[in-house]
Structure formats: structure tokens, C-alpha cells
Design an enzyme around this catalytic site. Structure first.
Site, PDB file in Angstrom:
ATOM      1  N   ASP A 100       0.844  -1.178   0.000  1.00  0.00           N
ATOM      2  CA  ASP A 100       0.000   0.000   0.000  1.00  0.00           C
ATOM      3  C   ASP A 100       0.888   1.239   0.000  1.00  0.00           C
ATOM      4  OD1 ASP A 100      -2.625   1.269   0.248  1.00  0.00           O
ATOM      5  OD2 ASP A 100      -3.194  -0.564   1.294  1.00  0.00           O
ATOM      6  N   ASP A 202      -3.313   4.645  -2.449  1.00  0.00           N
ATOM      7  CA  ASP A 202      -4.495   5.019  -1.676  1.00  0.00           C
ATOM      8  C   ASP A 202      -5.072   6.350  -2.180  1.00  0.00           C
ATOM      9  OD1 ASP A 202      -6.152   4.593   0.779  1.00  0.00           O
ATOM     10  OD2 ASP A 202      -5.172   6.455   1.433  1.00  0.00           O
ATOM     11  N   GLU A 265      -6.534   3.325  -6.081  1.00  0.00           N
ATOM     12  CA  GLU A 265      -7.835   3.311  -5.402  1.00  0.00           C
ATOM     13  C   GLU A 265      -8.605   4.544  -5.850  1.00  0.00           C
ATOM     14  OE1 GLU A 265      -9.872   3.230  -0.970  1.00  0.00           O
ATOM     15  OE2 GLU A 265      -8.192   4.556  -1.368  1.00  0.00           O
ATOM     16  N   HIS A 326     -11.134  -3.608   2.798  1.00  0.00           N
ATOM     17  CA  HIS A 326     -11.067  -3.245   4.207  1.00  0.00           C
ATOM     18  C   HIS A 326     -11.950  -2.062   4.576  1.00  0.00           C
ATOM     19  CE1 HIS A 326      -8.345  -0.659   2.042  1.00  0.00           C
ATOM     20  NE2 HIS A 326      -8.312   0.166   3.076  1.00  0.00           N
ATOM     21  N   ASP A 327     -12.630  -1.466   3.592  1.00  0.00           N
ATOM     22  CA  ASP A 327     -13.472  -0.299   3.844  1.00  0.00           C
ATOM     23  C   ASP A 327     -14.961  -0.574   3.678  1.00  0.00           C
ATOM     24  OD1 ASP A 327     -11.413   1.516   4.423  1.00  0.00           O
ATOM     25  OD2 ASP A 327     -11.105   1.999   2.315  1.00  0.00           O
TER      26      ASP A 327
END
Length: 532
Positions: A100, A202, A265, A326-327
Site C-alpha cells: 500500500d 491510496d 484506489e 477493508h473499507d
């Protein structure tokens, strides 16, 4: 590479939320050595790459997305040496490692920000976004934080505000400053030099903000019960045209190293998402396609979504699909445990690179976290409307023993209630389990180029049944997905010699089917049409 193809086109990516995968030192939090320990499981599952959510030094206000040092490992997760061992062990098993990359903001404890806030004339002042108060006092404009409240934090030392799109402990970097761009390129080079195979960047659509700092317009569709930041349309804070120049620079950095991958993302509608492939495909290799996270679970809606996405891709742009992360709430929590198997077949048979979120291969549920156990800062800042992300981040369920084999200590988040029966050890021994369905589908992808890199062509659709072809040369597969709990029937093409390669009900694998195939409720089929 697969022939002339980049490795990621035929690969399956597996996302690991490191706090929750495997704890090796019994502090209740997963770590790098835990991931290394579980590599044999990932090999057996059949994935090709692991994407690890942030592991860098951090105060953990947002569990690693607030980075205090971009080129060091947080002690919670281990050391640089532990990381080097993980990369070497993964590569020895044929697994790529994706990290990430969090370029939009740092922690307020990062040395860059500590310097920046020291004085108005500090050399790093312009590394972050500072503004004077509005003429009448208060924040410079109406921009809102994604995590609630104003996106501006007043700093009394210098009597200016700094901008933070997320927590006030996550100040945004100023990507209009060439020094910031070069510093972050050096971060990429550091990890690429350690053998990392790629990055997931991200909130990459946030990187550039309006140079005039104009107010965002009101959102006429906003209503109570939605996150408060949605009251404004982020016209001047996200998806600005200049962001593509920055991304192209990052891509050129990635391209300094052979066969490396850049994922972005990006939560945007399809027609804006595909712009992130960049001019002449010089942007991110894969702008994450999150459309399946929100689609109504209806065959017509899903087919329409696929058609829109496939039709919007630039020439040469490679598609990708995501069912969970994860969100967002777990897929089993969104469509139910029985349809989660159909969703798995959808993910692993569509054209493009799929990403599996850890635990979805077990059908792990979305966990209801009691108020006293909430850890997510988003939920703490904006309680009561269902924005909490803890429920999809609970520990991996390995076995029926203590704490599901995740840790010998108290886990940092509670386990799901079903962990004693729904775990790797139990499901591995059940031929009909969702885990073994994932294994069979992943094995089939490796054995069948039509499934991993072949063309997509729709076959039939109604409200209940979705069917499409995957084709390459002489290989012809038909995927049929029943999105209801009722039996359905589908007429095959004239003269087809059909055999079921994989069913969500394992007992049908290998079954030859006549001109009309029956699909029981909550079933998906991969059918070989070239079978003799």
C-alpha cells in the site's frame, strides 16, 4: 510475464489486512512474520500476489493510513529484516508482493509535517497545504473531511489552517510542489529496490486540490443518514484534471523497474474511473473497479454494469474486479452466505484481474461490533449511521482452537460468532465448502487461458439468471449464475457438447449436460462447451 502479457493480467490478487491475518508474537495484532508463516496456505489456495495494507511506521490513528515514516516498518508489524524475509519467502513460492502506498497525506507526526508547522518560512512549509483564516475568521473555505467536520485544522503556532481530507492527524501533502513529488518517487524507488512487485495507491483521485480554493457546491441529493461530507459535491477537492499529470509521473517511476504494477484506489463512476488508465495507458495499470461493491444483486443490473465497464475501457486497458475490501461490508453480509458462493464464481470468471479480500474465501460474515469495542476512527467521528469499518476487519479464522488460531492473546478486534465452525481447518475438509470452491476456481483459472485472459461475451440474462461466455481460440466456456434461491433452466446453443467443470455445488463437477441445463437455487456453473 504470460507470453507477451504482463503477469498481472492473468493473476489473482489477495488483499491482506495485516493487523488481522496472523499474529506471530502474541500481542493480539497480526504481523509480517505471521504472513510469512501462512504463505503455504496462500500457495494452496492458488493466488498469485498478495497486497498488504499499510505496514509503515505510524501512530495508528487510522491503523497505518497515517504514516510517520514511509521507509520504515512499524514495530507492531516487525522490522525491515522481517519484511525482507517475507518478500524472499513469497517470491520463492511464486507469489508477488504488492504494498500500500499512501501518497495523499502523512501523519502529523511525520518529520516533514513537524518541520512544516514549525514556522511560516520553514523550507517544508509548502510541502503541506496551509491557508490563512477566512476574512471574517474561521476556516478558509467550506471543504469537509471525509471523516466528519471541517477539513481545515487551525494551528495556533503559525495562525494558519492546514488541510486534511481525512483525520486532523492526517495532513494532506501538497502535490503541486515538485519537491513533494520527487520525495515520494524516492519512497517508491526504495521499496521497488527491495523487490516489491507493485503498489496500490491510496485515494489517488484526491492528490490535487483546486489552486483557487473555491468552495465546493452543495449536493442537492444529500439526505440525513448519509456521511456528513456528502453534503457537498467534491468538485474542487477530488478528480481534478491535473491529477493525471502527477499519476503519469508516478507511473514513469514504476516503469524504471521491470514488470512492476501500479493500482489506483479510485471511487468514481465508470466513465471517470477509466480516465485513470492515463493518456496512452500511461496512468495506473489498474484503476480499481469497485462497481460490484454497490450494485443491486440482480442479474440485469450486473450485466448492465459489466457492459458499461467493458464498453468504457480504453483500447488496451485491462479490466479488474473487486468484491470486498477493508473499507466496505463483507460480501457474505451483503448478499448472504448462499449467494456468496455465486459471487465468488462471478469474481473469478469475469474478464480481468480479480482481487480477493482475506477471509471472503471462507464466507466470513460482516461482524456487528459493540460500541465499546469500536476501533475505527470514522465510526467514532460519525457514529450511528453505519460507516464503521471494523466489522470487515476482524481476525482471520484459521481453526476451532483458541482465538481461531489467530493469536494466543486477546485479538485487537473480536472474532465473528461462527469462527468455531467456519474456519480454514473445518472448511478445508469439506469438499462442498466455499473455501474449496475458491480453490477449484483458482485452479481452473490457471489451467484454462480462456478464463484467465480470454474474451467476454454476454449470452443471456433476465432478472434471475446471468450467463456469459469466456473464449480463447478453441476454448469456450459458459458461465451461468443463478442469483435467486429458485431453480432456473437455460437452453444451450444448438449442438453443444457440454460438461460442468465447476459448480458451486461440488457434486455436479464433471456432469454432462443436455441441451437445457438446470441450475438449482443459489448455484453457479462453469460449463465447457468444447467438451467431447
Amino acid at each position: 510475464m504470460n507470453g507477451s502479457r504482463p503477469w498481472w493480467e492473468s493473476a489473482v490478487i489477495y488483499q491482506i489486512y495485516p493487523r488481522s491475518f496472523q499474529d506471530s508474537d502474541d500481542d493480539g495484532i497480526g504481523d509480517l512474520n505471521g504472513i510469512t508463516e501462512r504463505l503455504p496456505y496462500l500457495v494452496d489456495l492458488g493466488v498469485d500476489a498478495i497486497w498488504i495494507s499499510p505496514i509503515f511506521r505510524s501512530p495508528m490513528k487510522d491503523f497505518g493510513y497515517d504514516i510517520a515514516d514511509y521507509i520504515d516498518i512499524d514495530p507492531i508489524f516487525g522490522t525491515i529484516s522481517d519484511f525482507d524475509r517475507l518478500v524472499a519467502a513469497a517470491h520463492a513460492r511464486g507469489i508477488k508482493v504488492i504494498l500500500d502506498f499512501v501518497p495523499n497525506h502523512s501523519s502529523d507526526q511525520h518529520a516533514w509535517f513537524v518541520e512544516s508547522r514549525g514556522s511560516r518560512n520553514n523550507p517544508k512549509r509548502d510541502w503541506y497545504i496551509w491557508r490563512d483564516p477566512a476574512p471574517g475568521g474561521g476556516p478558509p473555505n467550506n471543504w469537509l473531511s471525509e471523516f466528519g467536520g471541517s477539513a481545515w485544522e487551525f494551528d495556533p503556532t503559525t495562525a494558519q489552517y492546514y488541510y486534511h481530507a481525512f483525520l486532523n492527524s492526517q495532513p494532506d501533502l501538497n502535490w503541486r510542489n515538485p519537491q513533494v513529488v520527487e520525495a515520494m518517487r524516492e519512497v517508491l524507488r526504495f521499496w521497488l529496490g527491495k523487490g516489491v512487485d507493485g503498489f496500490r495507491a491510496d485515494v489517488i483521485w484526491h492528490l490535487i486540490k483546486d489552486a483557487q480554493f473555491r468552495d465546493n457546491p452543495l449536493n442537492p441529493d444529500y439526505h440525513a443518514g448519509r456521511p456528513p461530507n456528502e453534503a457537498l459535491v467534491p468538485l474542487y477537492t477530488t478528480d481534478l484534471p491535473e491529477v493525471h499529470d502527477v499519476i503519469a509521473t508516478l507511473r514513469r517511476t514504476i516503469d524504471e523497474f521491470p514488470n512492476r504494477l501500479l493500482i489506483g484506489e479510485i471511487y468514481l463512476p465508470v466513465e471517470r474511473l477509466v480516465a485513470y488508465y492515463g493518456r496512452d495507458l500511461g496512468g495506473v495499470h489498474l484503476p480499481f473497479n469497485f462497481a460490484l461493491l454497490n450494485v443491486r444483486w440482480d442479474a440485469r443490473c450486473i450485466q448492465s454494469l459489466i457492459a458499461e465497464y467493458e464498453g468504457s475501457l480504453p483500447e488496451g486497458g485491462w479490466p479488474n474486479w473487486v468484491l470486498g475490501n477493508h473499507d466496505r461490508p463483507r460480501i457474505a453480509g451483503r448478499v448472504g452466505a448462499r449467494q456468496a458462493t455465486v459471487a465468488a464464481m462471478l469474481l473469478l470468471t469475469l474478464r480481468g484481474t480479480p482481487t480477493i479480500y482475506y477471509g471472503d474465501e471462507l464466507g466470513m460474515p460482516q461482524v456487528d461490533i459493540s460500541r465499546e469495542r469500536v476501533r475505527d476512527p470514522f465510526e467514532r467521528n460519525v457514529p450511528g449511521i453505519g460507516v464503521g469499518r471494523d466489522g470487515c476487519r476482524t481476525p482471520m479464522q484459521w481453526e476451532a482452537g483458541e482465538n481461531a488460531g489467530f493469536t494466543a492473546a486477546e485479538p485487537w478486534l473480536p472474532l465473528a460468532n461462527d469462527w468455531r465452525s467456519n474456519n480454514v481447518a473445518e472448511l478445508r475438509g469439506d469438499a462442498r465448502s466455499i473455501l474449496n470452491l475458491y480453490r477449484r476456481l483458482l485452479r481452473l483459472r490457471k489451467e484454462t487461458p480462456a478464463l484467465s485472459v480470454g474474451a467476454y461475451r454476454p449470452y443471456a440474462v433476465d432478472e434471475d439468471l446471468l450467463a456469459y461466455y469466456r473464449e480463447l481460440n478453441d476454448e469456450r466456456l459458459l458461465i451461468v449464475l443463478n442469483l435467486t434461491d429458485r431453480p432456473q433452466a437455460l437452453k444451450l446453443e444448438e449442438g453443444a457438447h457440454a460438461k460442468i467443470l465447476v459448480s458451486t455445488r461440488a457434486e455436479r463437477d464433471g456432469e454432462r449436460v443436455p441441451g437445457i441445463v438446470t441450475i438449482v437455487g443459489d448455484e453457479g456453473l462453469v460449463i465447457d462447451l468444447a467438451s467431447r
